[in-house]
Design an enzyme around this catalytic site. Structure first.
Site, PDB file in Angstrom:
ATOM      1  N   LYS A 120      22.148 -26.168  44.045  1.00 54.82           N
ATOM      2  CA  LYS A 120      22.162 -24.601  44.851  1.00 54.82           C
ATOM      3  C   LYS A 120      23.702 -23.846  44.446  1.00 54.82           C
ATOM      4  O   LYS A 120      24.468 -23.383  45.034  1.00 54.82           O
ATOM      5  CB  LYS A 120      22.198 -25.430  46.038  1.00 54.82           C
TER       6      LYS A 120
ATOM      7  N   LYS B  54      11.114 -26.715  38.509  1.00 60.50           N
ATOM      8  CA  LYS B  54       9.556 -26.800  39.108  1.00 60.50           C
ATOM      9  C   LYS B  54       9.529 -25.687  40.286  1.00 60.50           C
ATOM     10  O   LYS B  54      10.573 -24.401  40.230  1.00 60.50           O
ATOM     11  CB  LYS B  54      10.365 -27.922  40.214  1.00 60.50           C
TER      12      LYS B  54
ATOM     13  N   LYS C  78      10.813 -21.046  45.351  1.00 61.06           N
ATOM     14  CA  LYS C  78      11.202 -19.580  45.464  1.00 61.06           C
ATOM     15  C   LYS C  78      12.687 -18.963  44.910  1.00 61.06           C
ATOM     16  O   LYS C  78      12.831 -18.153  44.815  1.00 61.06           O
ATOM     17  CB  LYS C  78      11.149 -19.853  47.677  1.00 61.06           C
TER      18      LYS C  78
HETATM   19  P1  TYM Z   1      11.434 -26.506  51.791  1.00 54.89           P
HETATM   20  O1  TYM Z   1      11.017 -25.699  53.128  1.00 54.89           O
HETATM   21  O2  TYM Z   1      12.436 -26.810  50.567  1.00 54.89           O
HETATM   22  O3  TYM Z   1      10.108 -27.306  50.981  1.00 54.89           O
HETATM   23  C1  TYM Z   1       9.647 -27.636  51.858  1.00 54.89           C
HETATM   24  C2  TYM Z   1       8.275 -28.385  51.512  1.00 54.89           C
HETATM   25  O4  TYM Z   1       8.250 -28.520  50.190  1.00 54.89           O
HETATM   26  C3  TYM Z   1       8.452 -29.155  49.019  1.00 54.89           C
HETATM   27  N1  TYM Z   1       8.221 -28.551  47.542  1.00 54.89           N
HETATM   28  C4  TYM Z   1       7.593 -28.642  46.719  1.00 54.89           C
HETATM   29  N2  TYM Z   1       6.856 -29.602  46.500  1.00 54.89           N
HETATM   30  C5  TYM Z   1       5.960 -29.919  45.397  1.00 54.89           C
HETATM   31  N3  TYM Z   1       5.579 -28.939  44.300  1.00 54.89           N
HETATM   32  C6  TYM Z   1       6.948 -28.646  44.512  1.00 54.89           C
HETATM   33  N4  TYM Z   1       7.684 -27.216  43.446  1.00 54.89           N
HETATM   34  C7  TYM Z   1       7.824 -27.948  45.800  1.00 54.89           C
HETATM   35  N5  TYM Z   1       8.893 -26.588  46.540  1.00 54.89           N
HETATM   36  C8  TYM Z   1       8.928 -27.916  47.303  1.00 54.89           C
HETATM   37  C9  TYM Z   1       9.378 -29.525  49.751  1.00 54.89           C
HETATM   38  O5  TYM Z   1      10.149 -31.044  48.948  1.00 54.89           O
HETATM   39  C10 TYM Z   1       9.518 -30.040  50.874  1.00 54.89           C
HETATM   40  O6  TYM Z   1       9.090 -31.383  51.298  1.00 54.89           O
HETATM   41  N6  TYM Z   1      15.454 -29.885  52.556  1.00 54.89           N
HETATM   42  C11 TYM Z   1      14.454 -29.609  53.489  1.00 54.89           C
HETATM   43  C12 TYM Z   1      13.884 -28.870  54.894  1.00 54.89           C
HETATM   44  C13 TYM Z   1      13.886 -29.744  55.400  1.00 54.89           C
HETATM   45  C14 TYM Z   1      13.243 -31.055  56.131  1.00 54.89           C
HETATM   46  C15 TYM Z   1      14.154 -32.317  57.137  1.00 54.89           C
HETATM   47  C16 TYM Z   1      12.407 -32.204  54.854  1.00 54.89           C
HETATM   48  C17 TYM Z   1      14.898 -29.804  56.391  1.00 54.89           C
HETATM   49  N7  TYM Z   1      15.069 -31.189  57.006  1.00 54.89           N
HETATM   50  C18 TYM Z   1      13.613 -33.245  57.675  1.00 54.89           C
HETATM   51  C19 TYM Z   1      11.632 -33.288  55.307  1.00 54.89           C
HETATM   52  C20 TYM Z   1      12.379 -33.960  56.946  1.00 54.89           C
HETATM   53  C21 TYM Z   1      13.231 -28.473  52.252  1.00 54.89           C
HETATM   54  O7  TYM Z   1      14.796 -27.359  51.697  1.00 54.89           O
HETATM   55  O8  TYM Z   1      12.143 -28.498  51.957  1.00 54.89           O
END
Ligand code: TYM
Length: 330
Positions: free
Chosen positions: A112, A193, A196
């Site tokens: 990032k 992957k 967004k």
């Molecule tokens: P975020 O908001 O980017 O994504 C949310 C969830 O979607 C999953 N994900 C995917 N899974 C499979 N294939 C893909 N292409 C794909 N893109 C996204 C992510 O793995 C995620 O589970 N850091 C986290 C948010 C967060 C969080 C937490 C999660 C903050 N605190 C505590 C769990 C526990 C994030 O940016 O997810």
């Protein structure tokens, strides 16, 4: 009941198919067996450039979308991270337990930060705030996609370290990652992957896309050389990604799909999958819209979620403050 916690960032006007298949689908199914805490990490969302005018609205959208996808308020709560100040308070303590080198190894930070004009310190300490999110609730399991695995490992390391230093204060959480859908790939470039922030033109499907757009995106998905519809992620990453999406949404095994498409071509697969995805998304988009039309109700959902979250979070934090040698908040 064992406890589950997970979060999804309010960084878009819709979740995408990767978010759903990798994570949220699992959030929904875990509700049967677990006490579930789901939250919108708006504090994480400001670690990169963002628009303050839309942040709250996106938190409402995410909440509406979770409800539309099947998060059930009889079993789960949904809350905004920023409404529970304990997250930031515990994150500070964990910051002081994390090595600079350890934090520097986070691959998502490297990824990032290389795409940002300016990199904030918040982006660097992001995984430590994430650890606080999880440990505050003594979560047993954290349902996420593969891209969060390293952050979960850091969380576990910090929990173990804190438990050794301050006596047992945290449950050590397990990542809960679905094998087949752990990483949904970009439709235009199956080497990366679905994401967004970094997708090819037609590579990302949002759950709120129009059905016609969804069909078009799937029709234009990159496929592979050869013509047989077989699951072979090494040699046929494009087709395999489509099969994984199909299998998850239609609840059919990959073998079943291979059998169904024996003697047919990539075009047939894409045409049918376009229908499957569009048929899945349309009612969800409609239901999301209905939830969004009553913002006062969404606000109540988030308020009562935050209230319950604070009960648990403040209990954990009080214990940690005491062990650390801090004064309790007045
Ligand atoms: P975020 O908001 O980017 O994504 C949310 C969830 O979607 C999953 N994900 C995917 N899974 C499979 N294939 C893909 N292409 C794909 N893109 C996204 C992510 O793995 C995620 O589970 N850091 C986290 C948010 C967060 C969080 C937490 C999660 C903050 N605190 C505590 C769990 C526990 C994030 O940016 O997810």
């Amino acid at each position: 009941k064992p406890r589950v916690l997970s979060g999804i960032q309010p960084t878009a006007d819709s979740f995408h198919l990767g978010n759903y298949l990798g994570a949220v689908r699992n959030w929904v199914s875990l509700q049967e067996t677990h006490e579930c805490f789901y939250f919108i990490p708006d504090m994480h969302a400001i670690t990169v450039a963002y628009d303050p005018k839309v942040l709250k609205q996106r938190t409402f959208i995410a909440t509406a979308q979770l409800l539309a996808l099947g998060v059930n308020l009889d079993e789960s709560i949904i809350f905004p991270q920023s409404a529970v100040p304990e997250h930031a308070m515990l994150a500070w303590i964990l910051n002081c337990q994390t090595g600079f080198g350890e934090a520097s190894r986070m691959t998502q930070f490297k990824d990032k930060s290389s795409k940002q004009e300016r990199t904030s310190v918040g982006l660097f300490t992001y995984p430590i705030l994430q650890a606080a999110d999880i440990l505050l609730y003594q979560a047993n399991a954290v349902p996420v996609g593969e891209d969060q695995r390293q952050h979960l490992e850091l969380t576990r390391d910090l929990a173990i370290r804190m438990n050794n230093t301050y006596k047992r204060v945290f449950t050590v959480p397990e990542p809960h990652i679905l094998k087949e859908t752990a990483t949904i790939k970009d439709l235009g470039d199956p080497e990366r992957k679905m994401s967004k922030s970094n997708s090819t033109k037609n590579g990302l499907i949002e759950l709120r896309d129009e059905p016609a757009r969804i069909r078009k995106k799937i029709r234009s998905a990159v496929t592979d050389t050869g013509s047989e519809v077989t699951y072979d992620p090494e040699n046929k990453p494009g087709v395999s990604n489509l099969l994984v999406i199909y299998s998850a949404l239609a609840d059919k095994s990959l073998q079943q799909l291979e059998a169904d498409y024996a003697g047919k071509g990539y075009g047939d697969l894409k045409k049918d999958l376009g229908e499957v995805v569009a048929d899945f998304c349309e009612p969800i988009a409609k239901s999301t819209q209905e939830y969004l039309s009553d913002q006062a109700e969404l606000q109540r959902v988030l308020d009562s979620g935050a209230q319950r979250a604070r009960e648990v979070a403040s209990t954990t934090l009080a214990r940690v403050y005491d062990r650390v040698g801090f004064f309790p908040p007045v």
